[in-house]
Design a protein around this motif. Structure first.
Motif, short mmCIF file in Angstrom:
data_model
loop_
_atom_site.label_atom_id
_atom_site.label_comp_id
_atom_site.label_asym_id
_atom_site.label_seq_id
_atom_site.Cartn_x
_atom_site.Cartn_y
_atom_site.Cartn_z
N ASN A 181 -5.57 -3.78 1.49
CA ASN A 181 -5.66 -3.86 0.18
C ASN A 181 -6.69 -4.45 -0.43
OD1 ASN A 181 -4.79 -5.68 -2.29
ND2 ASN A 181 -3.32 -3.74 -2.32
N ALA A 205 2.40 0.53 5.54
CA ALA A 205 2.29 1.35 4.33
C ALA A 205 3.21 2.36 4.11
CB ALA A 205 0.77 1.51 4.08
N HIS A 252 -1.78 0.32 8.38
CA HIS A 252 -2.42 -1.08 8.38
C HIS A 252 -3.54 -1.14 7.65
CE1 HIS A 252 1.32 -1.78 10.91
NE2 HIS A 252 0.74 -0.91 11.74
N THR A 277 2.49 -7.01 2.28
CA THR A 277 1.31 -7.24 3.01
C THR A 277 0.99 -8.57 3.65
OG1 THR A 277 0.33 -8.54 1.08
CG2 THR A 277 -0.21 -6.09 1.10
N VAL A 307 -6.50 -8.84 2.75
CA VAL A 307 -5.07 -8.82 2.61
C VAL A 307 -4.86 -7.49 3.24
CG1 VAL A 307 -3.24 -8.34 0.85
CG2 VAL A 307 -4.90 -10.11 0.53
N ILE A 308 -3.86 -7.14 4.18
CA ILE A 308 -3.61 -6.03 4.94
C ILE A 308 -2.27 -5.46 4.84
CG2 ILE A 308 -3.73 -5.03 7.48
CD1 ILE A 308 -5.46 -7.18 8.03
N TYR A 309 -1.89 -4.50 4.58
CA TYR A 309 -0.42 -3.67 4.67
C TYR A 309 0.13 -3.87 5.92
CZ TYR A 309 -1.78 -1.67 0.23
OH TYR A 309 -2.12 -1.34 -1.12
N ARG A 310 1.37 -4.38 5.96
CA ARG A 310 2.18 -4.64 7.18
C ARG A 310 2.63 -3.24 7.84
NH1 ARG A 310 6.86 -8.94 5.86
NH2 ARG A 310 7.36 -8.18 7.98
N GLU A 356 4.02 -8.65 -1.85
CA GLU A 356 4.03 -7.24 -2.14
C GLU A 356 3.24 -6.89 -3.39
OE1 GLU A 356 7.83 -3.98 -2.42
OE2 GLU A 356 7.88 -5.97 -3.39
N THR A 357 2.36 -5.74 -3.05
CA THR A 357 1.76 -5.34 -4.23
C THR A 357 2.74 -4.13 -5.19
OG1 THR A 357 -0.46 -4.09 -4.88
CG2 THR A 357 0.62 -3.34 -3.00
N TRP A 396 5.24 -1.83 0.45
CA TRP A 396 3.92 -2.46 -0.01
C TRP A 396 3.72 -3.79 0.30
CZ3 TRP A 396 4.60 0.45 -5.22
CH2 TRP A 396 4.21 1.87 -5.03
#
Length: 639
Positions: free
Chosen positions: A445, A464, A442, A470, A459-462, A490-491, A468
């Motif tokens: 980003n 990783a 988590h 977030t 912005v935080i990854y759910r 999504e990145t 991707w």
């Protein structure tokens, strides 16, 4: 008749000698020290046999068959013809030894952040005398690799001879099929111990803090104008003025004066001289390599030895920097006259202008698979010594073209993949506003401090490891969650080992949020009323009037977004295309200006004429260059 019998007996003796030779045990033959002598002996003997047999054959027609038969089967053999028994001599068994069975022996250490080898030997250079080794980290391990993994019985017997302080340790069959065994030494971090590996000399592994050194004030300008600090994997960093042609290092303990100091670039000894057992003078004139900022030489100080057996840690990188004048991009006025200003890549002033952060770019990811940069943050205050806020901070997030922000006159904000932090310059404390509890699942980003709303936007990854995807989160002063959007965006992969930053740009009237749609970046502008507008592209610079965007298209070959055009947008108005910067240039932001660098030239975007013009310093100085960052500064190299 007697003459013929004598000839026959000579042939029989010669053939019997051949049988005698063939009966010698092979173990005796293998034990000959010089096989060439044995080979020569064998050739002579074989020729003798052939000669004797040939003579016997040639005379065979003259021999009486009866006499031949009698001589062959008779038992009345004269004493001179009896063959004495040959005594079989077996060689002594070779003692079982680590020297003949080991392929490699290594001793290493590690902690949560670092692992490294203390010493590595192969079979040819195993220690022949007792050694004292130094460990620094918490966990020490011994690795033994045997040349023949199939010899399990012999390996077991050898491992039974390993002791730590006289006691048999637990041995982990790490990779027995490859002959690799490991011993973990679970000791207190500050303890020493003696390792006995069978017939090898004892190894004393002692815990010691590394030998340190400082710069002695032996030349002008004074050593107080220098900057020396340990920077982990980037070595010990020493910054001094370019005009300083020598330095004297003072070590924390007595050193072995016969040990030589080598440059990192080769096996040639550096121009250094021991003044006594604690002071080493290093000549710098005409030595080192040119960099983009000055002259650098790297010295392998970790190969120096102390009398105690201790040693310094890492290498020493000496950077000699020319004098620099930092100036305001609008007025051209000098903004600082600090004694260490020449060393920094960026200056970032507090809102009250009473203190500033000097930013040192140490280098990129040491593993080569990251898109971040490691920095040192140095707090500078007039009349006070410098304070190392962070000696090495690996940053993947740089809002406003800088890896750190001022929250107010006394506090700093900075973030990386693993967390966002607030540093108090008054008491030197660091508070985590957010840290990834799972060290990678988590991570952040993107994150920055929003000075208009007094909050952290992130912005935080759910997860990783799974995707991707977030979520967007805002935090208060103490890290409490204010708002959260679970399914934000999504990145995508922007380039190898690098994911697209979902950048955030706050303004007084609203916030620009980057997200993606079908693999292409878009920007949402959310004003203070909560109304949302969306346009294609990523915001590169946001001002009170509007935003400069870079638009993308999806690459057909690599399925990654590629930049294709530049635009200017005022929310509520149509997007306006603008001329692209010069080809093969790198675009960055300095203050509220777009700057493009191509080779040694800099270009500035001029909105009135929609064109890129050659950048000119406000004061008209030569040897000037704009510096990225929110303060919009430029620096001039003094003659």
């Amino acid at each position: 008749m007697k003459k013929m019998k004598k000839i026959y007996e000579h042939g029989r003796e010669t053939c019997n000698f051949f049988h005698l030779l063939s009966s010698i045990p092979l173990t005796i033959l293998r034990g000959c020290k010089d096989m060439r002598v044995f080979g020569w002996f064998l050739i002579v003997a074989l020729l003798s046999v052939l000669l004797g047999c040939e003579q016997a054959a040639d005379k065979g027609s003259l021999v009486n068959p009866e006499v031949t038969a009698a001589a062959t089967v008779g038992t009345d053999v004269s004493p001179e013809n009896k063959i004495p028994p040959v005594e079989t001599v077996l060689p002594s068994p070779i003692p079982l030894s680590f020297r003949t069975k080991l392929e490699t022996l290594s001793i290493g250490e590690e902690n949560d952040q670092l692992s490294r080898a203390i010493r590595i030997w192969n079979r040819r250079d195993l220690p022949t005398e007792p050694l004292k080794l130094v460990h620094r980290l918490e966990h020490v391990s011994i690795h033994l690799t045997f040349s023949n993994p199939a010899e399990q019985a012999e390996i077991k017997e050898l491992l039974d001879r390993v002791t730590i302080d006289g006691q048999k340790p637990a041995i982990d069959p790490y990779q027995p099929a490859r002959g690799h065994y490991r011993i973990d030494l679970n000791r207190q971090p500050d303890t020493s111990f003696v390792v006995r590996i069978g017939d090898l000399p004892p190894l004393t592994i002692a815990h010691m803090s590394p030998v340190t050194y400082k710069l002695v004030n032996d030349s002008v300008p004074s050593a107080s104008d220098s900057l020396l600090f340990p920077a982990a994997e980037y070595g010990n960093q020493l910054y001094i003025p370019l005009e300083q042609e020598a330095v004297t290092l003072e070590f924390s303990e007595a050193m072995v004066r016969s040990s030589l100091l080598y440059a990192d670039s080769g096996a040639t000894a550096a121009p250094a001289q021991w003044l006594d057992d604690k002071h080493l003078r290093v000549e710098l004139q005409n030595h080192g390599a040119l960099t983009g900022k000055g002259v650098e030489i790297r010295l392998r100080t970790n190969q120096l030895s102390a009398v105690s057996g201790n040693e310094p840690e890492g290498f020493l990188a000496i950077s000699r920097m020319p004098a620099i004048s930092w100036r305001d991009g609008q007025s051209g006025q000098e903004v600082s006259k600090g004694p260490r200003d020449r060393y920094y890549d960026q200056l970032l002033f507090a809102p009250d202008k009473k203190r500033y952060i000097g930013i040192l770019a140490l280098g990129g990811s040491m593993s080569g698979d990251g898109d971040g940069m490691s920095y040192a943050f140095v707090l500078e205050q007039p009349g006070k010594p410098p304070v190392l806020v962070e000696k090495v901070f690996y940053s993947t997030i740089e809002p406003y073209e800088a890896p750190v922000q001022w929250l107010d006159d006394k506090r700093l904000f900075y973030a990386s993949y693993y967390g966002a932090y607030v540093y108090d310059t008054e008491n030197g404390s660091r508070q985590a506003l957010y840290e990834d509890p799972d060290k990678g699942l988590h991570g952040l980003n993107f994150a920055l401090w929003d000075p208009h709303r007094k909050q952290t936007n992130a912005v935080i990854y759910r997860n990783a490891r799974e995707s991707w995807l977030t979520r967007a989160v805002t935090f208060g002063w103490s890290g409490e969650v204010l708002t959260e959007q679970e399914d934000f965006s999504e990145t995508v992969e922007a380039r190898k080992y690098s994911l697209l930053d979902l950048a955030i740009h706050p303004t007084a009237d609203g916030v620009y949020w980057t997200r993606t749609e079908q693999g292409i970046p878009v920007t949402d502008y959310v004003d203070n009323k909560g109304d949302r507008q969306t346009v294609d592209g990523i915001v590169r610079l946001a001002t009170a009037e509007g935003a400069y965007l870079q638009r993308y298209e999806l690459s057909k070959e690599y399925k990654t977004p590629l930049p294709v055009s530049w635009h200017y947008w005022q929310p509520g108005q149509p997007v306006q295309p603008i001329n692209a910067p010069p080809e093969q240039s790198i675009v960055f932001v300095s203050g509220e200006r777009l700057i493009a660098q191509r080779d040694e030239a800099y270009y500035e975007y001029e909105a009135d004429g929609n064109r890129w013009v050659l950048w000119q310093p406000a004061g008209g100085e030569d040897r000037a260059e704009p510096v990225r960052g929110p303060d919009g500064l430029y620096r001039v190299v003094k003659q």
